[in-house]
Design a protein around this motif. Structure first.
Motif, PDB file in Angstrom:
ATOM      1  N   ILE A   7      23.850   4.186 -22.857  1.00  0.00           N
ATOM      2  CA  ILE A   7      24.348   5.553 -23.046  1.00  0.00           C
ATOM      3  C   ILE A   7      23.875   6.332 -21.821  1.00  0.00           C
ATOM      4  O   ILE A   7      22.670   6.435 -21.574  1.00  0.00           O
ATOM      5  CB  ILE A   7      23.770   6.198 -24.327  1.00  0.00           C
ATOM      6  N   ILE A   8      24.823   6.882 -21.064  1.00  0.00           N
ATOM      7  CA  ILE A   8      24.485   7.564 -19.815  1.00  0.00           C
ATOM      8  C   ILE A   8      25.201   8.906 -19.725  1.00  0.00           C
ATOM      9  O   ILE A   8      26.114   9.191 -20.508  1.00  0.00           O
ATOM     10  CB  ILE A   8      24.848   6.704 -18.586  1.00  0.00           C
ATOM     11  N   LYS A   9      24.795   9.713 -18.750  1.00  0.00           N
ATOM     12  CA  LYS A   9      25.489  10.973 -18.494  1.00  0.00           C
ATOM     13  C   LYS A   9      26.855  10.668 -17.879  1.00  0.00           C
ATOM     14  O   LYS A   9      26.972   9.767 -17.044  1.00  0.00           O
ATOM     15  CB  LYS A   9      24.662  11.849 -17.555  1.00  0.00           C
ATOM     16  N   ASP A  14      30.534   6.424 -12.426  1.00  0.00           N
ATOM     17  CA  ASP A  14      30.976   5.778 -11.189  1.00  0.00           C
ATOM     18  C   ASP A  14      29.810   5.138 -10.444  1.00  0.00           C
ATOM     19  O   ASP A  14      29.939   4.041  -9.897  1.00  0.00           O
ATOM     20  CB  ASP A  14      31.710   6.764 -10.281  1.00  0.00           C
ATOM     21  N   ASP A  15      28.660   5.812 -10.426  1.00  0.00           N
ATOM     22  CA  ASP A  15      27.483   5.248  -9.771  1.00  0.00           C
ATOM     23  C   ASP A  15      27.044   3.951 -10.449  1.00  0.00           C
ATOM     24  O   ASP A  15      26.701   2.971  -9.787  1.00  0.00           O
ATOM     25  CB  ASP A  15      26.321   6.240  -9.788  1.00  0.00           C
ATOM     26  N   ALA A  19      27.043   0.169  -8.907  1.00  0.00           N
ATOM     27  CA  ALA A  19      25.799  -0.608  -8.883  1.00  0.00           C
ATOM     28  C   ALA A  19      26.002  -1.972  -9.536  1.00  0.00           C
ATOM     29  O   ALA A  19      25.504  -2.989  -9.039  1.00  0.00           O
ATOM     30  CB  ALA A  19      24.683   0.168  -9.586  1.00  0.00           C
ATOM     31  N   LEU A  20      26.737  -2.014 -10.635  1.00  0.00           N
ATOM     32  CA  LEU A  20      27.006  -3.281 -11.308  1.00  0.00           C
ATOM     33  C   LEU A  20      27.914  -4.162 -10.466  1.00  0.00           C
ATOM     34  O   LEU A  20      27.723  -5.373 -10.362  1.00  0.00           O
ATOM     35  CB  LEU A  20      27.610  -3.032 -12.689  1.00  0.00           C
ATOM     36  N   SER A  21      28.901  -3.560  -9.838  1.00  0.00           N
ATOM     37  CA  SER A  21      29.806  -4.300  -8.964  1.00  0.00           C
ATOM     38  C   SER A  21      29.047  -4.915  -7.787  1.00  0.00           C
ATOM     39  O   SER A  21      29.312  -6.049  -7.387  1.00  0.00           O
ATOM     40  CB  SER A  21      30.910  -3.365  -8.469  1.00  0.00           C
ATOM     41  N   THR A  22      28.077  -4.185  -7.267  1.00  0.00           N
ATOM     42  CA  THR A  22      27.268  -4.662  -6.139  1.00  0.00           C
ATOM     43  C   THR A  22      26.512  -5.940  -6.485  1.00  0.00           C
ATOM     44  O   THR A  22      26.342  -6.814  -5.630  1.00  0.00           O
ATOM     45  CB  THR A  22      26.271  -3.566  -5.698  1.00  0.00           C
ATOM     46  N   ILE A  23      26.078  -6.082  -7.734  1.00  0.00           N
ATOM     47  CA  ILE A  23      25.347  -7.288  -8.125  1.00  0.00           C
ATOM     48  C   ILE A  23      26.273  -8.345  -8.738  1.00  0.00           C
ATOM     49  O   ILE A  23      25.816  -9.340  -9.292  1.00  0.00           O
ATOM     50  CB  ILE A  23      24.162  -6.978  -9.078  1.00  0.00           C
ATOM     51  N   GLY A  24      27.584  -8.118  -8.641  1.00  0.00           N
ATOM     52  CA  GLY A  24      28.543  -9.128  -9.072  1.00  0.00           C
ATOM     53  C   GLY A  24      28.994  -9.059 -10.510  1.00  0.00           C
ATOM     54  O   GLY A  24      29.621  -9.991 -11.010  1.00  0.00           O
ATOM     55  N   ILE A  25      28.716  -7.955 -11.178  1.00  0.00           N
ATOM     56  CA  ILE A  25      29.173  -7.783 -12.564  1.00  0.00           C
ATOM     57  C   ILE A  25      30.437  -6.944 -12.525  1.00  0.00           C
ATOM     58  O   ILE A  25      30.410  -5.792 -12.101  1.00  0.00           O
ATOM     59  CB  ILE A  25      28.081  -7.127 -13.426  1.00  0.00           C
ATOM     60  N   THR A  26      31.542  -7.536 -12.954  1.00  0.00           N
ATOM     61  CA  THR A  26      32.830  -6.873 -12.778  1.00  0.00           C
ATOM     62  C   THR A  26      33.456  -6.352 -14.064  1.00  0.00           C
ATOM     63  O   THR A  26      34.315  -5.495 -14.011  1.00  0.00           O
ATOM     64  CB  THR A  26      33.835  -7.827 -12.106  1.00  0.00           C
ATOM     65  N   LEU A  56      26.065  16.363 -27.339  1.00  0.00           N
ATOM     66  CA  LEU A  56      26.349  16.434 -25.914  1.00  0.00           C
ATOM     67  C   LEU A  56      27.259  15.281 -25.492  1.00  0.00           C
ATOM     68  O   LEU A  56      27.138  14.173 -26.013  1.00  0.00           O
ATOM     69  CB  LEU A  56      25.043  16.378 -25.126  1.00  0.00           C
ATOM     70  N   PRO A  57      28.156  15.520 -24.538  1.00  0.00           N
ATOM     71  CA  PRO A  57      29.032  14.433 -24.084  1.00  0.00           C
ATOM     72  C   PRO A  57      28.238  13.387 -23.309  1.00  0.00           C
ATOM     73  O   PRO A  57      27.403  13.716 -22.470  1.00  0.00           O
ATOM     74  CB  PRO A  57      30.042  15.149 -23.181  1.00  0.00           C
ATOM     75  N   LYS A  58      28.487  12.141 -23.626  1.00  0.00           N
ATOM     76  CA  LYS A  58      27.858  10.998 -22.958  1.00  0.00           C
ATOM     77  C   LYS A  58      28.921   9.928 -22.760  1.00  0.00           C
ATOM     78  O   LYS A  58      30.035  10.030 -23.282  1.00  0.00           O
ATOM     79  CB  LYS A  58      26.718  10.409 -23.812  1.00  0.00           C
ATOM     80  N   VAL A  59      28.578   8.892 -22.023  1.00  0.00           N
ATOM     81  CA  VAL A  59      29.436   7.722 -21.879  1.00  0.00           C
ATOM     82  C   VAL A  59      28.622   6.512 -22.315  1.00  0.00           C
ATOM     83  O   VAL A  59      27.457   6.366 -21.956  1.00  0.00           O
ATOM     84  CB  VAL A  59      29.915   7.538 -20.420  1.00  0.00           C
ATOM     85  N   LYS A  60      29.245   5.674 -23.126  1.00  0.00           N
ATOM     86  CA  LYS A  60      28.613   4.428 -23.556  1.00  0.00           C
ATOM     87  C   LYS A  60      29.312   3.289 -22.829  1.00  0.00           C
ATOM     88  O   LYS A  60      30.541   3.169 -22.884  1.00  0.00           O
ATOM     89  CB  LYS A  60      28.758   4.251 -25.070  1.00  0.00           C
ATOM     90  N   ILE A  61      28.526   2.482 -22.112  1.00  0.00           N
ATOM     91  CA  ILE A  61      29.105   1.308 -21.472  1.00  0.00           C
ATOM     92  C   ILE A  61      28.597   0.066 -22.193  1.00  0.00           C
ATOM     93  O   ILE A  61      27.467   0.044 -22.677  1.00  0.00           O
ATOM     94  CB  ILE A  61      28.813   1.243 -19.961  1.00  0.00           C
TER      95      ILE A  61
END
Length: 112
Positions: A7-9, A14-15, A19-26, A56-61
């Protein structure tokens, strides 16, 4: 395999993705959610009236990963999502018993 839920702001999505793409997680799923923890919302002024915003608005990945990728994923999310202020979020890790790719019938790590 493990399921990572973070759960992130919203403005950090995008950040975190980069960061995940940089370590190969697509692959990941992002969902707009609302909630609160210790932050407990805040007061806003709208047309001269004061009101409390509890949720509060959040994003869950969500990501499914092999066990050996979990720590680097957590590190990447933590570094990318951290602002140093209250409400930066949480990361949850849980066990995944089985994954099935609907199109091919592949299972588990082959399906991820």
């Amino acid at each position: 395999m493990k399921k990572i839920e973070a759960i992130i702001k919203p403005f950090k999505l995008d950040d975190v993705r980069e960061a995940l793409s940089t370590i190969g997680i697509t692959g990941m799923t992002a969902i707009e959610v609302k909630g609160f923890g210790r932050q407990k919302g805040h007061t806003e002024l709208y047309r001269g009236a004061e009101y409390v915003v509890d949720f509060l608005p959040k994003v869950k990945i969500e990501l499914i990963l092999p066990d050996d990728r979990v720590e680097e994923c957590i590190t990447a999310i933590t570094h990318a999502a951290r602002t140093g202020k209250i409400g930066d979020g949480k990361i949850f890790v849980s066990e995944v018993e089985r994954v099935v790719r609907i199109r091919t019938g592949e299972e588990n790590e082959a399906a991820v």
